[in-house]
Scaffold this motif. Structure first.
Motif, PDB file in Angstrom:
ATOM      1  N   LEU A 556       0.827  -1.208   0.000  1.00 31.99           N
ATOM      2  CA  LEU A 556       0.000   0.000   0.000  1.00 31.99           C
ATOM      3  C   LEU A 556       0.864   1.262   0.000  1.00 31.99           C
ATOM      4  O   LEU A 556       0.562   2.240  -0.697  1.00 31.99           O
ATOM      5  N   ALA A 557       1.945   1.250   0.762  1.00 36.54           N
ATOM      6  CA  ALA A 557       2.845   2.401   0.767  1.00 36.54           C
ATOM      7  C   ALA A 557       3.528   2.585  -0.589  1.00 36.54           C
ATOM      8  O   ALA A 557       3.705   3.718  -1.063  1.00 36.54           O
ATOM      9  N   PHE A 558       3.895   1.494  -1.215  1.00 35.48           N
ATOM     10  CA  PHE A 558       4.493   1.591  -2.555  1.00 35.48           C
ATOM     11  C   PHE A 558       3.492   2.140  -3.567  1.00 35.48           C
ATOM     12  O   PHE A 558       3.859   2.910  -4.462  1.00 35.48           O
ATOM     13  N   GLY A 559       2.230   1.763  -3.440  1.00 29.58           N
ATOM     14  CA  GLY A 559       1.219   2.302  -4.340  1.00 29.58           C
ATOM     15  C   GLY A 559       1.027   3.787  -4.181  1.00 29.58           C
ATOM     16  O   GLY A 559       0.686   4.485  -5.145  1.00 29.58           O
ATOM     17  N   LEU A 560       1.237   4.322  -2.972  1.00 32.50           N
ATOM     18  CA  LEU A 560       1.127   5.764  -2.778  1.00 32.50           C
ATOM     19  C   LEU A 560       2.287   6.527  -3.424  1.00 32.50           C
ATOM     20  O   LEU A 560       2.114   7.656  -3.887  1.00 32.50           O
ATOM     21  N   ARG A 561       3.459   5.922  -3.469  1.00 33.11           N
ATOM     22  CA  ARG A 561       4.626   6.613  -4.025  1.00 33.11           C
ATOM     23  C   ARG A 561       4.759   6.451  -5.531  1.00 33.11           C
ATOM     24  O   ARG A 561       5.298   7.329  -6.200  1.00 33.11           O
ATOM     25  N   SER A 562       4.301   5.335  -6.077  1.00 30.85           N
ATOM     26  CA  SER A 562       4.487   5.044  -7.493  1.00 30.85           C
ATOM     27  C   SER A 562       3.212   5.383  -8.267  1.00 30.85           C
ATOM     28  O   SER A 562       2.121   4.917  -7.920  1.00 30.85           O
ATOM     29  N   VAL A 563       3.372   6.176  -9.299  1.00 30.08           N
ATOM     30  CA  VAL A 563       2.233   6.521 -10.149  1.00 30.08           C
ATOM     31  C   VAL A 563       1.978   5.415 -11.163  1.00 30.08           C
ATOM     32  O   VAL A 563       0.834   5.072 -11.473  1.00 30.08           O
ATOM     33  N   LEU A 607      -1.306  -2.315  12.557  1.00 25.55           N
ATOM     34  CA  LEU A 607      -0.879  -2.089  11.175  1.00 25.55           C
ATOM     35  C   LEU A 607      -2.021  -1.559  10.315  1.00 25.55           C
ATOM     36  O   LEU A 607      -1.814  -0.709   9.443  1.00 25.55           O
ATOM     37  N   LEU A 608      -3.236  -2.061  10.565  1.00 30.51           N
ATOM     38  CA  LEU A 608      -4.376  -1.538   9.822  1.00 30.51           C
ATOM     39  C   LEU A 608      -4.624  -0.075  10.153  1.00 30.51           C
ATOM     40  O   LEU A 608      -4.922   0.747   9.259  1.00 30.51           O
ATOM     41  N   LEU A 609      -4.502   0.305  11.428  1.00 27.65           N
ATOM     42  CA  LEU A 609      -4.684   1.702  11.815  1.00 27.65           C
ATOM     43  C   LEU A 609      -3.623   2.589  11.185  1.00 27.65           C
ATOM     44  O   LEU A 609      -3.910   3.692  10.704  1.00 27.65           O
ATOM     45  N   ILE A 610      -2.388   2.118  11.204  1.00 29.49           N
ATOM     46  CA  ILE A 610      -1.308   2.915  10.611  1.00 29.49           C
ATOM     47  C   ILE A 610      -1.527   3.088   9.115  1.00 29.49           C
ATOM     48  O   ILE A 610      -1.350   4.190   8.555  1.00 29.49           O
ATOM     49  N   ALA A 611      -1.937   2.016   8.443  1.00 23.69           N
ATOM     50  CA  ALA A 611      -2.167   2.102   7.000  1.00 23.69           C
ATOM     51  C   ALA A 611      -3.315   3.049   6.688  1.00 23.69           C
ATOM     52  O   ALA A 611      -3.240   3.870   5.767  1.00 23.69           O
ATOM     53  N   GLY A 612      -4.424   2.948   7.465  1.00 19.06           N
ATOM     54  CA  GLY A 612      -5.540   3.858   7.220  1.00 19.06           C
ATOM     55  C   GLY A 612      -5.167   5.300   7.473  1.00 19.06           C
ATOM     56  O   GLY A 612      -5.559   6.200   6.711  1.00 19.06           O
ATOM     57  N   THR A 613      -4.431   5.569   8.559  1.00 11.93           N
ATOM     58  CA  THR A 613      -4.001   6.937   8.845  1.00 11.93           C
ATOM     59  C   THR A 613      -3.085   7.480   7.753  1.00 11.93           C
ATOM     60  O   THR A 613      -3.193   8.650   7.347  1.00 11.93           O
ATOM     61  N   TYR A 615      -2.998   6.606   4.588  1.00 13.61           N
ATOM     62  CA  TYR A 615      -3.775   6.878   3.380  1.00 13.61           C
ATOM     63  C   TYR A 615      -4.592   8.161   3.531  1.00 13.61           C
ATOM     64  O   TYR A 615      -4.705   8.963   2.611  1.00 13.61           O
ATOM     65  N   ALA A 616      -5.190   8.355   4.709  1.00 18.40           N
ATOM     66  CA  ALA A 616      -5.981   9.569   4.926  1.00 18.40           C
ATOM     67  C   ALA A 616      -5.110  10.816   4.817  1.00 18.40           C
ATOM     68  O   ALA A 616      -5.516  11.837   4.237  1.00 18.40           O
ATOM     69  N   LYS A 617      -3.894  10.787   5.358  1.00 21.67           N
ATOM     70  CA  LYS A 617      -3.002  11.936   5.300  1.00 21.67           C
ATOM     71  C   LYS A 617      -2.580  12.241   3.851  1.00 21.67           C
ATOM     72  O   LYS A 617      -2.540  13.398   3.426  1.00 21.67           O
ATOM     73  N   VAL A 618      -2.263  11.194   3.108  1.00 28.00           N
ATOM     74  CA  VAL A 618      -1.826  11.408   1.727  1.00 28.00           C
ATOM     75  C   VAL A 618      -2.935  12.023   0.888  1.00 28.00           C
ATOM     76  O   VAL A 618      -2.722  12.983   0.124  1.00 28.00           O
ATOM     77  N   PHE A 619      -4.152  11.518   1.012  1.00 26.63           N
ATOM     78  CA  PHE A 619      -5.250  12.064   0.214  1.00 26.63           C
ATOM     79  C   PHE A 619      -5.617  13.475   0.662  1.00 26.63           C
ATOM     80  O   PHE A 619      -6.016  14.318  -0.154  1.00 26.63           O
ATOM     81  N   ALA A 620      -5.504  13.743   1.962  1.00 25.80           N
ATOM     82  CA  ALA A 620      -5.768  15.114   2.431  1.00 25.80           C
ATOM     83  C   ALA A 620      -4.735  16.088   1.877  1.00 25.80           C
ATOM     84  O   ALA A 620      -5.070  17.210   1.459  1.00 25.80           O
ATOM     85  N   ASP A 621      -3.475  15.691   1.859  1.00 24.13           N
ATOM     86  CA  ASP A 621      -2.440  16.551   1.287  1.00 24.13           C
ATOM     87  C   ASP A 621      -2.674  16.791  -0.197  1.00 24.13           C
ATOM     88  O   ASP A 621      -2.457  17.898  -0.711  1.00 24.13           O
ATOM     89  N   ARG A 622      -3.127  15.783  -0.907  1.00 23.30           N
ATOM     90  CA  ARG A 622      -3.393  15.957  -2.339  1.00 23.30           C
ATOM     91  C   ARG A 622      -4.554  16.909  -2.585  1.00 23.30           C
ATOM     92  O   ARG A 622      -4.527  17.750  -3.493  1.00 23.30           O
TER      93      ARG A 622
END
Length: 628
Positions: A556-563, A607-613, A615-622
């Motif tokens: 999931l983290a790799f998907g956030l960094r790679s377009v 780990l699920l909480l960390i992943a959800g947090t 993802y929420a931060k990345v989409f909010a920044d976008r």
């Protein structure tokens, strides 16, 4: 002003006449072409030259008629009337179309003569009769040397002498007949039969009667075969050389009473004697006839593993190695001279078969050593021989890969075997990535698939699901880690080399599943090795569940960094997350107990909480970046 004679001419009438003359010219031209075609058809049988069409006459009729206008009398005064037209208007003339240019007329091709049946063609019947006569005569020579001895008709010296005299007479007759008109086919058949008979006579003298030392007999036989092929080269006749070697190959085992090392030695002599005839000539049939008897005899000896007349199995090993060295060496020389010689590549594979198939004949140490030598030789050929064509390069690489696989199998136990094969696969994949070699990638992938099958055979899924079948082994631990590494390397090099456009994502998913299986097996086996079959089994599965969730978080983290790979990484990460949660509730909740169950649930939840947090931060920044 114009003259009074031209004042009454109608320009439209003149134009119509000109157009009709042009049409008449086209008609005459077509008539001329038809006449020329008819004359060529009539003259084709008599082989007369085709007369030329009267093109100038047609062109003279085709010239348009244009009336000549007198020049103006006064250049300073305007002309009031021209060809009956009012002043200031051009003459209304319709220009005829230019005649269409025509190319040279080609006479029709005469019909092809009817095709004769194959048995009526020149030389077919004579060649068939010559080959049949050669075969029957050689059978008669063998009967003279063998059956006469069994019946006791006359003494061995007389039999051998009669065979030699008869063979020399055939050679002399062949040389004499070949110089006559139409005697080439008969001369070749007679000479080839005599040379093969003389060779068989020497073989009988050495093996059947024992009058000649085998070494001396080999030298004499080699000289006879070399002289025969030299005569075939002088006469530029591949069939002659083929008849000599084929006759020796068919009749030789009768004189040696089956498979013996002496027969292999004599076939080696004919193999070497026929090689110079191929240099500079595309005699591929001779190459096949040279190789098949020798390789076939050695393979039969390997299959039977009981060669009479031997002083030990090492003589057979020497024959196997000699066939491989001679076959590969001579084929490489032929390929150097003609890179399109596919038959030479096939002969490389045939010459290597005895080495690859002698696994059950000799001791394990001998087999491993021979296979490693063959693998090293194949690697040296692929790396050092730059002019090697593609089909030969692939063949040699596959031979080396098979030899390496057999060496790995024979030198290791069942539990360690996947580890060695995985190591070879990883090395080949690394070479493929550094050299951009598709061949190395294909062979490395093949090794990886074989190693994965070996690993699953020693660590099936039931060993991971039931503690009663669980096995704690260092080979499984290392093999599982190497399985994960090989699966990752397979997908990574596949993407780096860009070998596939369709199906790359599917292969990546399959590689991910194999990697996950390898890591799970290694983790559970490590837990069993440390804590035993009960506590260690539950501890291993607890760690495996956490590993699944960590891998999902990484995807999931790799998907956030790679377009580029965002969609695939997101899909794989969510799928693995769902699999981890399913394992947690469907397996761990039942199989685990006590503290291990608590650790598994807390770790997965965090780990699920960390992943959800994340993802929420990345989409909010976008979103904030898009609105600003």
């Amino acid at each position: 002003m114009t003259s009074s004679q031209n004042a009454g001419l109608d320009p439209q009438l003149v134009a119509r006449l000109s157009s009709r003359f042009d049409s008449l010219g086209d008609h005459m031209r077509q008539v001329a072409v038809d006449l020329q075609t008819l004359q060529s058809q009539l003259g084709a049988a008599r082989q007369f030259p085709v007369p030329q069409a009267p093109v100038p006459l047609a062109q003279s009729y085709a010239a348009p008629f244009v009336p000549q206008q007198p020049p103006p009398q006064n250049y300073g005064q305007p002309i009031h009337r021209t060809m009956g037209q009012p002043a200031g208007r051009p003459a209304d003339r319709t220009q005829p179309a230019a005649p269409t240019p025509r190319g040279p007329v080609v006479a029709p091709r005469p019909p092809a003569p009817p095709r004769e049946p194959w048995w009526q063609r020149d030389g077919v019947i004579s060649r068939l009769l010559a080959v049949a006569g050669a075969g029957v005569t050689l059978v008669g020579v063998v009967m003279l040397l063998v059956l006469a001895a069994q019946a006791g008709w006359f003494g061995p010296p007389l039999r051998v002498a009669a065979g030699a005299v008869f063979s020399l007479a055939l050679i002399a007759a062949g040389v004499r007949v070949s110089g006559r008109s139409g005697g080439r086919v008969g001369g070749i058949a007679l000479a080839a039969t005599g040379i093969a008979g003389l060779y068989l006579d020497v073989l009988a003298t050495s093996v059947l009667y024992g009058w000649l030392d085998p070494v001396i007999g080999l030298l004499v036989a080699f000289g006879i075969a070399a002289a025969g092929t030299a005569l075939a080269v002088q006469w530029t006749s591949q069939p002659m050389a083929v008849l000599i070697l084929a006759g020796v190959a068919v009749c030789g085992p009768v004189l040696t009473d089956g498979l013996t090392l002496t027969l292999i030695a004599f076939f080696t002599a004919t193999y070497l004697a026929g090689f110079p005839a191929q240099l500079g000539r595309n005699w591929q049939l001779l190459q096949i006839v040279r190789t098949l008897p020798l390789v076939g005899t050695v393979l039969a000896a390997v299959a039977s593993a009981d060669v009479s007349g031997t002083t030990g199995d090492y003589w057979l090993l020497s024959a196997i190695v000699s066939v491989a060295v001679l076959g590969i060496g001579t084929s490489l020389e032929l390929l150097r001279r003609n890179t399109s010689d596919v038959v030479a590549t096939v002969m490389i594979a045939l010459a290597s078969l005895p080495v690859l198939l002698c696994v059950d004949v000799f001791d394990r140490a001998v087999v491993v050593a021979v296979q490693l030598v063959l693998a090293a030789g194949a690697l040296a050929i692929v790396v050092l021989v730059g002019w090697l064509p593609g089909h030969a390069r692939v063949t040699v690489a596959v031979i080396g890969a098979l030899a390496t696989l057999q060496a790995a199998v024979e030198s290791t136990t069942v539990e360690i075997r996947p580890v060695v094969v995985f190591a070879v696969a990883l090395a080949l994949l690394a070479v493929a990535h550094s050299t951009r070699s598709t061949l190395a990638y294909s062979i490395g992938s093949g090794f990886g698939v074989i190693a994965a099958l070996m690993f699953v055979s020693i660590c099936p899924p039931r060993t991971l699901l039931d503690s009663d079948h669980a096995v704690g082994s260092a080979g499984i631990i290392v093999g599982g880690i190497l399985l994960a590494a090989t699966a990752f390397a397979f997908a990574y090099v596949l993407a780096a080399l860009k070998l596939l456009d369709d199906g790359r994502q599917t292969l990546a998913v399959v590689s991910g599943v194999l990697a996950l299986y390898g890591l799970t097996a290694a983790t559970v086996t490590l837990g069993i090795g440390i804590g035993g079959e009960t506590t260690g089994f539950t501890a291993g599965h607890t760690a495996a569940t956490i590993e699944w969730m960590i891998a999902a978080f990484a995807l999931l983290a790799f998907g956030l960094r790679s377009v580029t790979h965002a969609h695939v990484a997101l899909l794989a990460g969510l799928s693995l997350t769902a699999a981890a949660i399913a394992k947690l509730f469907l397996f761990d909740l039942v199989a685990l107990d006590g503290l291990f169950r608590v650790i598994a649930f807390i770790a997965v939840g965090l780990l699920l909480l960390i992943a959800g947090t994340r993802y929420a931060k990345v989409f909010a920044d976008r979103e904030s970046a898009a609105t600003s």
